[in-house]
Design a protein around this motif. Structure first.
Motif, mmCIF file in Angstrom:
data_model
loop_
_atom_site.group_PDB
_atom_site.id
_atom_site.type_symbol
_atom_site.label_atom_id
_atom_site.label_comp_id
_atom_site.label_asym_id
_atom_site.label_seq_id
_atom_site.Cartn_x
_atom_site.Cartn_y
_atom_site.Cartn_z
ATOM 1 N N VAL A 103 0.847 -1.191 0.000
ATOM 2 C CA VAL A 103 0.000 0.000 0.000
ATOM 3 C C VAL A 103 0.884 1.243 0.000
ATOM 4 O O VAL A 103 2.066 1.194 0.350
ATOM 5 C CB VAL A 103 -0.948 0.028 1.216
ATOM 6 N N GLY A 104 0.300 2.355 -0.410
ATOM 7 C CA GLY A 104 0.994 3.626 -0.341
ATOM 8 C C GLY A 104 0.959 4.186 1.063
ATOM 9 O O GLY A 104 0.290 3.648 1.959
ATOM 10 N N THR A 105 1.658 5.274 1.271
ATOM 11 C CA THR A 105 1.682 5.883 2.598
ATOM 12 C C THR A 105 0.317 6.417 3.008
ATOM 13 O O THR A 105 0.064 6.619 4.194
ATOM 14 C CB THR A 105 2.709 7.027 2.625
ATOM 15 N N ASP A 106 -0.576 6.616 2.026
ATOM 16 C CA ASP A 106 -1.934 7.063 2.340
ATOM 17 C C ASP A 106 -2.888 5.898 2.563
ATOM 18 O O ASP A 106 -4.090 6.095 2.774
ATOM 19 C CB ASP A 106 -2.464 7.970 1.225
ATOM 20 N N GLY A 107 -2.371 4.670 2.511
ATOM 21 C CA GLY A 107 -3.192 3.494 2.733
ATOM 22 C C GLY A 107 -3.834 2.913 1.489
ATOM 23 O O GLY A 107 -4.453 1.851 1.548
ATOM 24 N N SER A 108 -3.700 3.591 0.354
ATOM 25 C CA SER A 108 -4.298 3.086 -0.881
ATOM 26 C C SER A 108 -3.512 1.882 -1.393
ATOM 27 O O SER A 108 -2.290 1.802 -1.235
ATOM 28 C CB SER A 108 -4.323 4.182 -1.948
ATOM 29 N N LEU A 109 -4.214 0.939 -1.997
ATOM 30 C CA LEU A 109 -3.572 -0.275 -2.491
ATOM 31 C C LEU A 109 -2.717 0.049 -3.702
ATOM 32 O O LEU A 109 -3.191 0.624 -4.681
ATOM 33 C CB LEU A 109 -4.624 -1.318 -2.852
ATOM 34 N N TRP A 110 -1.440 -0.339 -3.657
ATOM 35 C CA TRP A 110 -0.553 -0.178 -4.801
ATOM 36 C C TRP A 110 -0.376 -1.503 -5.534
ATOM 37 O O TRP A 110 -0.433 -1.548 -6.751
ATOM 38 C CB TRP A 110 0.805 0.362 -4.356
ATOM 39 N N THR A 169 5.530 7.145 -1.364
ATOM 40 C CA THR A 169 4.774 7.675 -2.488
ATOM 41 C C THR A 169 5.677 7.916 -3.674
ATOM 42 O O THR A 169 6.572 8.746 -3.652
ATOM 43 C CB THR A 169 4.075 8.991 -2.102
ATOM 44 N N ARG A 170 5.427 7.115 -4.724
ATOM 45 C CA ARG A 170 6.165 7.244 -5.967
ATOM 46 C C ARG A 170 5.469 6.375 -6.984
ATOM 47 O O ARG A 170 4.785 5.433 -6.642
ATOM 48 C CB ARG A 170 7.620 6.796 -5.801
ATOM 49 N N SER A 171 5.624 6.667 -8.236
ATOM 50 C CA SER A 171 4.840 5.993 -9.250
ATOM 51 C C SER A 171 5.420 4.646 -9.632
ATOM 52 O O SER A 171 6.595 4.373 -9.447
ATOM 53 C CB SER A 171 4.738 6.866 -10.512
ATOM 54 N N PHE A 172 4.557 3.814 -10.200
ATOM 55 C CA PHE A 172 4.968 2.535 -10.767
ATOM 56 C C PHE A 172 6.002 2.790 -11.860
ATOM 57 O O PHE A 172 5.936 3.808 -12.533
ATOM 58 C CB PHE A 172 3.723 1.853 -11.351
ATOM 59 N N PRO A 173 6.982 1.879 -12.038
ATOM 60 C CA PRO A 173 8.076 2.153 -12.949
ATOM 61 C C PRO A 173 7.697 2.732 -14.294
ATOM 62 O O PRO A 173 8.359 3.646 -14.778
ATOM 63 C CB PRO A 173 8.727 0.766 -13.108
ATOM 64 N N VAL A 174 6.627 2.255 -14.955
ATOM 65 C CA VAL A 174 6.273 2.850 -16.237
ATOM 66 C C VAL A 174 5.912 4.314 -16.058
ATOM 67 O O VAL A 174 6.273 5.177 -16.845
ATOM 68 C CB VAL A 174 5.115 2.074 -16.907
ATOM 69 N N ALA A 175 5.184 4.633 -14.975
ATOM 70 C CA ALA A 175 4.800 6.016 -14.730
ATOM 71 C C ALA A 175 5.939 6.824 -14.124
ATOM 72 O O ALA A 175 5.888 8.036 -14.095
ATOM 73 C CB ALA A 175 3.589 6.066 -13.802
ATOM 74 N N GLY A 176 6.962 6.124 -13.637
ATOM 75 C CA GLY A 176 8.071 6.815 -13.001
ATOM 76 C C GLY A 176 9.305 6.889 -13.873
ATOM 77 O O GLY A 176 10.410 7.026 -13.377
ATOM 78 N N VAL A 177 9.132 6.754 -15.201
ATOM 79 C CA VAL A 177 10.257 6.803 -16.112
ATOM 80 C C VAL A 177 10.978 8.125 -15.957
ATOM 81 O O VAL A 177 10.375 9.188 -15.965
ATOM 82 C CB VAL A 177 9.774 6.616 -17.565
ATOM 83 N N VAL A 178 12.273 8.072 -15.775
ATOM 84 C CA VAL A 178 13.022 9.293 -15.498
ATOM 85 C C VAL A 178 14.226 9.473 -16.408
ATOM 86 O O VAL A 178 14.900 10.466 -16.321
ATOM 87 C CB VAL A 178 13.496 9.333 -14.030
ATOM 88 N N SER A 179 14.540 8.519 -17.236
ATOM 89 C CA SER A 179 15.724 8.646 -18.072
ATOM 90 C C SER A 179 15.508 7.924 -19.385
ATOM 91 O O SER A 179 14.661 7.030 -19.493
ATOM 92 C CB SER A 179 16.950 8.054 -17.360
ATOM 93 N N PRO A 180 16.292 8.282 -20.411
ATOM 94 C CA PRO A 180 16.200 7.548 -21.679
ATOM 95 C C PRO A 180 16.449 6.052 -21.512
ATOM 96 O O PRO A 180 15.841 5.237 -22.207
ATOM 97 C CB PRO A 180 17.285 8.208 -22.539
ATOM 98 N N LEU A 181 17.336 5.670 -20.576
ATOM 99 C CA LEU A 181 17.613 4.256 -20.356
ATOM 100 C C LEU A 181 16.381 3.524 -19.830
ATOM 101 O O LEU A 181 16.117 2.382 -20.200
ATOM 102 C CB LEU A 181 18.782 4.102 -19.385
#
Length: 316
Positions: free
Chosen positions: A124-131, A213-225
């Motif tokens: 779950v996230g820090t707000d209790g929502s299911l991740w 709190t941080r996004s799933f890897p697809v939503a958290g893409v941060v670099s060209p790699l």
């Protein structure tokens, strides 16, 4: 009392000493000496220094390669070290996930009782929502999905690499993570190989881990790699596990998948150059397509037969 000596924890870090401090210190102090391994994929001198200081302070073993090994190779390196110390139950943990001692012990006990099963907690996230409560692969669209009603134990299911408990005997049987994926789809691939080898998957609903709190890897893409790996690994996964018909479907859906990756990552580029992400998406898709097309053109006997069987199993 410390955790049992047979329990080992491997964490793949990538420039996030603050998350290690937040999430690993509590459970790390319950582990025996040498039973926590941090593999710090190189991201910069400042974060490497901070991670080194933290590991020395906490008594964790640090593996500090001079390059980014990717997730799979980093996990494999950490597990090899834990196995040399006699650990037979292995917790793979993301630095942004926190699990308490009772939860870890429950997973370890389940792992000992059924060593052919890979276990995950609810996350779950820090707000209790299911991740993460389960994952499934959408065979037709070529997407690895997480949903509230997803059943990881059903055909096509998978478990998130953010928090996994696996027995060393099963890990050895599967030969660990496939290092070819680099930074995406490794957990889906490991899950599918486990089931194909006669193992099974389960989300232990009585255990809850908390993810910063941080996004799933697809939503958290941060670099060209990241973009390159996401687009490429999806197709190399298909080439390994699916038959020709579905590989073709995944190839045809690749432009849409690349667009979704770019859309979700466009505000998070480390380079500040959206064009670099576009080039990475094209290159990653092309690289994965090359592998997929070679698979389509290869003989369907042998490994191809196993791919078709895996596809039929996933399709139910």
């Amino acid at each position: 009392m410390p955790l049992p000596a047979e329990l080992g924890i491997v964490v793949v870090n990538h420039g996030e000493p603050d998350l290690l401090e937040l999430n690993l210190v509590g459970i790390g102090r319950r582990a025996r000496t040498g039973r926590v391994v941090v593999v710090d994929n190189f991201s910069g001198l400042a974060t490497r220094e901070a991670t080194t200081v933290l590991c020395a302070r906490e008594g964790w073993t640090l593996i500090a390669p001079g390059i980014d090994l990717g997730f799979g190779a980093a996990v494999n390196a950490g597990v090899r070290l834990l196995r040399s110390h006699g650990c037979d139950r292995l917790l793979i943990l993301s630095p942004d996930v926190r699990i308490d001692e009772p939860g870890m012990l429950t997973l370890a006990q389940g792992c000992s009782a059924e060593p052919q099963r890979i276990l995950s907690p609810r996350i779950v996230g820090t707000d209790g929502s299911l991740w993460f409560g389960g994952g499934t692969v959408d065979i037709r669209r070529g997407r690895a999905l997480m949903a509230d009603d997803a059943d990881s134990s059903a055909p096509g299911g998978w478990l998130s690499g953010a928090c996994l408990m696996i027995h060393a005997s099963l890990w050895d049987w599967l030969d660990g993570c496939d290092e070819g994926h680099f930074r995406s789809w490794e957990d889906v691939d490991l899950s599918w190989r486990c089931v194909a080898a006669g193992g099974c998957l389960a989300v232990h609903s009585d255990v809850t881990a908390v993810r910063s709190t941080r996004s799933f890897p697809v939503a958290g893409v941060v670099s060209p790699l990241d973009v390159y790996s996401a687009c490429r690994s999806r197709l190399t996964f298909a080439a390994r596990h699916l038959g020709r018909r579905h590989i073709v479907q995944w190839l045809l859906a690749s432009p849409g998948y690349a667009v979704s990756v770019l859309r979700n990552g466009r505000h998070r580029s480390r380079t500040g150059r959206p064009g670099a992400l576009l080039v990475a998406a094209v290159r990653g898709t092309a690289a994965g397509a090359g592998t997929a097309l070679r698979t389509i053109g290869a003989d369907t006997h042998g490994t191809g037969g196993r791919r078709v069987h895996a596809e039929q199993t996933a399709a139910g």
